[in-house]
Every structure is written in structure tokens, then in C-alpha cells.
Design a protein around this motif. Structure first.
Motif, PDB file in Angstrom:
ATOM      1  N   VAL A 220       3.666  -1.307   3.794  1.00  0.00           N
ATOM      2  CA  VAL A 220       3.174   0.050   3.566  1.00  0.00           C
ATOM      3  C   VAL A 220       4.365   0.964   3.289  1.00  0.00           C
ATOM      4  CG1 VAL A 220       1.869   2.003   4.484  1.00  0.00           C
ATOM      5  CG2 VAL A 220       1.219  -0.333   5.112  1.00  0.00           C
TER       6      VAL A 220
ATOM      7  N   VAL B 175       0.863  -1.180   0.000  1.00  0.00           N
ATOM      8  CA  VAL B 175       0.000   0.000   0.000  1.00  0.00           C
ATOM      9  C   VAL B 175       0.898   1.227   0.000  1.00  0.00           C
ATOM     10  CG1 VAL B 175      -1.798   1.286   1.204  1.00  0.00           C
ATOM     11  CG2 VAL B 175      -1.829  -1.226   1.231  1.00  0.00           C
TER      12      VAL B 175
ATOM     13  N   SER C 143       5.166   1.336   8.829  1.00  0.00           N
ATOM     14  CA  SER C 143       5.269   1.965   7.515  1.00  0.00           C
ATOM     15  C   SER C 143       6.731   2.261   7.215  1.00  0.00           C
ATOM     16  CB  SER C 143       4.455   3.264   7.468  1.00  0.00           C
ATOM     17  OG  SER C 143       3.090   3.016   7.696  1.00  0.00           O
TER      18      SER C 143
ATOM     19  N   SER D 199      -4.566   1.005   4.408  1.00  0.00           N
ATOM     20  CA  SER D 199      -3.856  -0.228   4.744  1.00  0.00           C
ATOM     21  C   SER D 199      -4.535  -1.009   5.865  1.00  0.00           C
ATOM     22  CB  SER D 199      -2.405   0.078   5.099  1.00  0.00           C
ATOM     23  OG  SER D 199      -2.305   0.892   6.247  1.00  0.00           O
TER      24      SER D 199
ATOM     25  N   GLN E  81       1.233  -7.826   4.037  1.00  0.00           N
ATOM     26  CA  GLN E  81       1.094  -6.431   3.632  1.00  0.00           C
ATOM     27  C   GLN E  81       2.315  -5.620   4.044  1.00  0.00           C
ATOM     28  OE1 GLN E  81      -1.387  -3.219   5.720  1.00  0.00           O
ATOM     29  NE2 GLN E  81      -2.774  -3.793   4.045  1.00  0.00           N
TER      30      GLN E  81
ATOM     31  N   ASP F  65      -2.702   7.742   5.282  1.00  0.00           N
ATOM     32  CA  ASP F  65      -2.980   6.336   4.999  1.00  0.00           C
ATOM     33  C   ASP F  65      -4.303   5.945   5.643  1.00  0.00           C
ATOM     34  OD1 ASP F  65      -3.042   3.628   4.605  1.00  0.00           O
ATOM     35  OD2 ASP F  65      -1.327   3.176   5.900  1.00  0.00           O
TER      36      ASP F  65
END
Length: 244
Positions: A108, A85, A135, A94, A106, A91
Motif C-alpha cells: 500500500v 494499492v 502503508s 486495501s 499486497q 484507504d
């Protein structure tokens, strides 16, 4: 939207009220100009609020329930698999996507610190919404992920913050690099088109034309596999890389 863009809404309201008041006192062309400016300020203030409400409050955009059908419609598995993402400082995707697909790995990418120019509205958003833990701060043309490591890259309202065409081209080439063969970029953006110009007026200059995104995708070796409208004003492109 109001919290992040309140100076614009304040200015629009001031133009609407000021134009109406001045128009009652002026005559001739000056009166016409005042009424026209006031009407424009009133229209774009109200229309942008209505459009934002339709997109962000009334449409399924932020539920991300449309993601699986969009991928399937592009000939991809409905699960994003290992996915990235991309955020430019706000954000809101996500966590929702992660909850919908708990079995999918996942990552980010947060582009905020590397943006060439940070809009005031984005600074306000950043102060209100902190980046998610984990992130990875990076530049759009240097994603810290290996070649062919992602099944899907999701970029919601992130890449238009790169104002220069060369930066957008470089970002899409970098996305293509990290996608596995046949992987997909889900690009979510307002486009600078008739509907968005009517609703957002001069603010639509912040958006990129549809042709700009498709040109950048083509240059990166990505083809448009599907395209749909969400909430009447947002375009979702599913751009797929070559199978080999």
C-alpha cells in the motif's frame, strides 16, 4: 460523504433556504435570481447526496467483487497477483482487496504527506480513518518499489488529488515503471462529465475529464483495455502496459 464535506452541504442548504426566503420578499430580476440560486443550491445538495448514496451504499463499488471480472475483461488473470494499492489519505480498498485475495502479496502506497495540496475534506477523512499499518508513505512520482515488480496497481480515487497535469503524467509514468510487462493499472475515478456535473455541480471541478486520464495513460505507454461504469457515476479504467 456528509462527514467529510459538511461545510459544502451546510452552504448548499443555506443557499437553498436563503434563496427561497429572499425570493418571497424581492421583486423582478432580483426575485428570479434568488429563486434560481435557491433552486440550484437545493438541487445540488440533494442530487449529490443521492448520487453518493447510489455509488457508495447501493453499488458494488466498495465490495471489489467487480475487480476480477474487470481484469478478466481486459485480458488479464482475474487474480491481481502481486499488487499495489495507491491511496491519497483515505484507504477504503486495501483491506477488502486483501481479504478477497489472501494468497496475493499486497503493498500500500500512501501519497497523503507528499500531496502538493490537501483538500479540507481529505484532512477530515484522514482524521477519521488512519492509514493501514504497513502503508508506505511516498510521493506519486517516486514509488519505492523496483521496476517491473507489480502485476497490478489499483488506484481508487487517489490520483485526482494531484491537481496539475504534469503531476498526473509523472504518476502514471511511475505506475508504468513498477508494472510487470502486460501488467494493469485499475484506475477508479469520478470523471468530469455530464452526469457528475449534474449531480455534483461546482464540486465536479475537483474531478478530471475522461480525456485527461486517457491522455496521461497514453503518455505513460498504457493502453485502455477496458472501461466500465459503476454506480452510474464512477468510471473504472483498466490500463495495460506493453507485454515487453
Amino acid at each position: 460523504m456528509v462527514a467529510y464535506n459538511w461545510p459544502l452541504y451546510l452552504a448548499g442548504t443555506a443557499v437553498a433556504v436563503g434563496g427561497a426566503l429572499a425570493g418571497r420578499r424581492l421583486r423582478g430580476a432580483a426575485r428570479t435570481a434568488s429563486w434560481t440560486a435557491g433552486a440550484a443550491g437545493a438541487w445540488w445538495t440533494a442530487a449529490s447526496l443521492a448520487a453518493s448514496h447510489a455509488v457508495y451504499d447501493r453499488s458494488p463499488l466498495h465490495t471489489w467483487t467487480w475487480l476480477a471480472p474487470a481484469l478478466a475483461g481486459a485480458g488479464r488473470p482475474p487474480d491481481p497477483g502481486r499488487h499495489l494499492v495507491v491511496s491519497s489519505g483515505l484507504d477504503e480498498a486495501s483491506a477488502v482487496i486483501g481479504a478477497l485475495y489472501p494468497g496475493s502479496e499486497q503493498s500500500v502506497a500512501d501519497l497523503y504527506d507528499a500531496l502538493p495540496v490537501v483538500e479540507p475534506s481529505l484532512r477530515r477523512a484522514r482524521r477519521r480513518v488512519a492509514p493501514r499499518p504497513g502503508s508506505v508513505a511516498c510521493a506519486a512520482d517516486a514509488l519505492p518499489f523496483p521496476d517491473a515488480s507489480m502485476d497490478t496497481v489499483v488506484a481508487p480515487f487517489a490520483l485526482h488529488e494531484l491537481r496539475a497535469a504534469a503531476d498526473q503524467d509523472a504518476a502514471l509514468r511511475e505506475v508504468a515503471r513498477v508494472l510487470r510487462p502486460g501488467g494493469a493499472l485499475v484506475l477508479v475515478e469520478h470523471c468530469r462529465d455530464a452526469a457528475n456535473i449534474a449531480a455534483f455541480g461546482p464540486g465536479a471541478q475537483h474531478f478530471m475529464p475522461r480525456s485527461r486520464w486517457l491522455r496521461a495513460a497514453h503518455g505513460a505507454g498504457l493502453r485502455r483495455a477496458s472501461e466500465q461504469r459503476v454506480g452510474g457515476f464512477v468510471t473504472v479504467f483498466v490500463l495495460v502496459g506493453p507485454d515487453r
